[in-house]
Write a protein that holds these residues in place. Structure first.
Motif, PDB file in Angstrom:
ATOM      1  N   ASP A  20       0.848  -1.185   0.000  1.00 18.55           N
ATOM      2  CA  ASP A  20       0.000   0.000   0.000  1.00 18.55           C
ATOM      3  C   ASP A  20       0.887   1.240   0.000  1.00 18.55           C
ATOM      4  O   ASP A  20       1.829   1.335   0.783  1.00 18.55           O
ATOM      5  CB  ASP A  20      -0.879  -0.029   1.252  1.00 18.55           C
ATOM      6  CG  ASP A  20      -1.905   1.088   1.291  1.00 18.55           C
ATOM      7  OD1 ASP A  20      -1.972   1.885   0.335  1.00 18.55           O
ATOM      8  OD2 ASP A  20      -2.638   1.167   2.292  1.00 18.55           O
ATOM      9  N   ASP A  21       0.582   2.198  -0.881  1.00 19.92           N
ATOM     10  CA  ASP A  21       1.397   3.428  -0.903  1.00 19.92           C
ATOM     11  C   ASP A  21       1.058   4.365   0.252  1.00 19.92           C
ATOM     12  O   ASP A  21       1.731   5.367   0.468  1.00 19.92           O
ATOM     13  CB  ASP A  21       1.276   4.155  -2.235  1.00 19.92           C
ATOM     14  CG  ASP A  21      -0.135   4.668  -2.510  1.00 19.92           C
ATOM     15  OD1 ASP A  21      -0.992   4.653  -1.597  1.00 19.92           O
ATOM     16  OD2 ASP A  21      -0.391   5.084  -3.651  1.00 19.92           O
ATOM     17  N   LYS A  22      -0.007   4.036   1.003  1.00 19.22           N
ATOM     18  CA  LYS A  22      -0.432   4.788   2.193  1.00 19.22           C
ATOM     19  C   LYS A  22      -0.709   6.252   1.886  1.00 19.22           C
ATOM     20  O   LYS A  22      -0.652   7.117   2.768  1.00 19.22           O
ATOM     21  CB  LYS A  22       0.614   4.667   3.310  1.00 19.22           C
ATOM     22  CG  LYS A  22       0.856   3.229   3.762  1.00 19.22           C
ATOM     23  CD  LYS A  22       1.772   3.150   4.952  1.00 19.22           C
ATOM     24  CE  LYS A  22       2.028   1.711   5.358  1.00 19.22           C
ATOM     25  NZ  LYS A  22       0.793   0.987   5.734  1.00 19.22           N
ATOM     26  N   GLN A  26       4.695   9.609  -4.544  1.00 23.11           N
ATOM     27  CA  GLN A  26       5.443   8.535  -5.171  1.00 23.11           C
ATOM     28  C   GLN A  26       6.544   9.092  -6.067  1.00 23.11           C
ATOM     29  O   GLN A  26       6.418  10.178  -6.629  1.00 23.11           O
ATOM     30  CB  GLN A  26       4.516   7.649  -6.009  1.00 23.11           C
ATOM     31  CG  GLN A  26       3.466   6.914  -5.203  1.00 23.11           C
ATOM     32  CD  GLN A  26       2.612   6.017  -6.070  1.00 23.11           C
ATOM     33  OE1 GLN A  26       2.708   6.029  -7.291  1.00 23.11           O
ATOM     34  NE2 GLN A  26       1.766   5.221  -5.433  1.00 23.11           N
ATOM     35  N   LYS A  38       8.300   3.969  -5.782  1.00 22.57           N
ATOM     36  CA  LYS A  38       8.492   4.044  -4.337  1.00 22.57           C
ATOM     37  C   LYS A  38       7.616   5.150  -3.773  1.00 22.57           C
ATOM     38  O   LYS A  38       7.302   6.131  -4.451  1.00 22.57           O
ATOM     39  CB  LYS A  38       9.952   4.363  -3.993  1.00 22.57           C
ATOM     40  CG  LYS A  38      10.941   3.233  -4.191  1.00 22.57           C
ATOM     41  CD  LYS A  38      12.328   3.647  -3.708  1.00 22.57           C
ATOM     42  CE  LYS A  38      13.333   2.523  -3.820  1.00 22.57           C
ATOM     43  NZ  LYS A  38      14.683   2.934  -3.331  1.00 22.57           N
ATOM     44  N   ASN A  39       7.221   4.992  -2.488  1.00 27.51           N
ATOM     45  CA  ASN A  39       6.571   6.116  -1.823  1.00 27.51           C
ATOM     46  C   ASN A  39       7.633   6.955  -1.117  1.00 27.51           C
ATOM     47  O   ASN A  39       8.815   6.597  -1.088  1.00 27.51           O
ATOM     48  CB  ASN A  39       5.460   5.650  -0.872  1.00 27.51           C
ATOM     49  CG  ASN A  39       5.974   4.815   0.297  1.00 27.51           C
ATOM     50  OD1 ASN A  39       7.157   4.836   0.635  1.00 27.51           O
ATOM     51  ND2 ASN A  39       5.072   4.079   0.935  1.00 27.51           N
ATOM     52  N   THR A  43       9.620   3.004   0.590  1.00 28.67           N
ATOM     53  CA  THR A  43       9.124   1.651   0.379  1.00 28.67           C
ATOM     54  C   THR A  43       8.797   1.425  -1.089  1.00 28.67           C
ATOM     55  O   THR A  43       8.124   2.254  -1.712  1.00 28.67           O
ATOM     56  CB  THR A  43       7.855   1.403   1.213  1.00 28.67           C
ATOM     57  OG1 THR A  43       8.161   1.581   2.594  1.00 28.67           O
ATOM     58  CG2 THR A  43       7.311   0.000   0.999  1.00 28.67           C
ATOM     59  N   VAL A  45       6.577   0.202  -3.654  1.00 26.43           N
ATOM     60  CA  VAL A  45       5.158  -0.161  -3.654  1.00 26.43           C
ATOM     61  C   VAL A  45       4.755  -0.861  -4.939  1.00 26.43           C
ATOM     62  O   VAL A  45       3.670  -1.456  -5.010  1.00 26.43           O
ATOM     63  CB  VAL A  45       4.258   1.071  -3.404  1.00 26.43           C
ATOM     64  CG1 VAL A  45       4.517   1.643  -2.030  1.00 26.43           C
ATOM     65  CG2 VAL A  45       4.462   2.141  -4.467  1.00 26.43           C
TER      66      VAL A  45
END
Length: 202
Positions: A20-22, A26, A38-39, A43, A45
């Motif tokens: 989950d990119d939350k 990005q 990545k976020n 992370t 994603v």
């Protein structure tokens, strides 16, 4: 991890969703025909593999399953393109038979319930459910975190009214089963259903 492919509507791109990119911003790094997403927390994603049919034969549309050999090919392409990361092998089913071990009212809602639901390998997930027919002792269908529903909705860990929830207990309509009843409520399975076994949609 979710693999998704829809050549007709998205193009010849394999989309790999890792997390989950939350809702964070990005960044995208592209090397040749592969993009890493990545976020802002760093992370990974997801990945996009463009022109994927040039080296991989894919069938189906929406969420798809890949063999170890196909994942090996993707990892080769990652290495050739200059990425050091590798995709893991993950064959755990996304939809499984669950057993509702406990079910209590949500303290901040008049329609939500908090369940402790056993899934595969004895794992117990806390899942918040809004169905009126949810109750202790049921065998149900659980969409585990990292699942794409038939309508494209993604299931990730979340928080509902302040309570953490790790998955979704599904209705027949949400699973898009043939002749699914239009009435609301989760799908109640036979007590003969084996907890932890894969629930196949087709």
């Amino acid at each position: 991890m979710i693999f998704a492919y829809n050549k007709a509507h998205v193009g010849d791109t394999l989309i790999v969703m890792m997390a989950d990119d939350k809702g964070l911003e990005q960044t995208v790094e592209r090397k040749f025909n592969i993009a890493q997403i990545k976020n802002s927390a760093g992370t990974i994603v997801g990945w996009n593999f463009f022109h994927v049919s040039e080296f991989l034969s894919l069938t189906g549309s929406g969420a798809i399953s890949l063999t170890d050999e196909q994942i090996d090919l993707l990892n080769e392409k990652l290495a050739i393109s200059g990425f050091s990361e590798k995709l893991p092998y993950d064959h755990a089913p996304h939809f499984v038979v669950g057993f509702v071990k406990s079910c209590v009212p949500h303290p901040d809602s008049d329609h939500l319930s908090i369940t402790q639901t056993e899934v595969d390998n004895g794992e117990v997930l806390q899942i918040v459910c809004g169905a009126a027919n949810i109750r202790e002792g049921l065998k149900v269908v659980v969409a585990k975190p990292g699942t794409m529903m038939p309508d494209g909705m993604l299931i990730w860990p979340g928080v509902l009214r302040g309570v953490e929830s790790y998955g979704m207990i599904c209705s027949a309509k949400e699973l898009e089963l043939p002749n699914a009843p239009q009435k609301k409520g989760i799908l109640e399975l036979s007590q003969d259903a084996v907890v932890g076994s894969e629930f196949k949609l087709a």
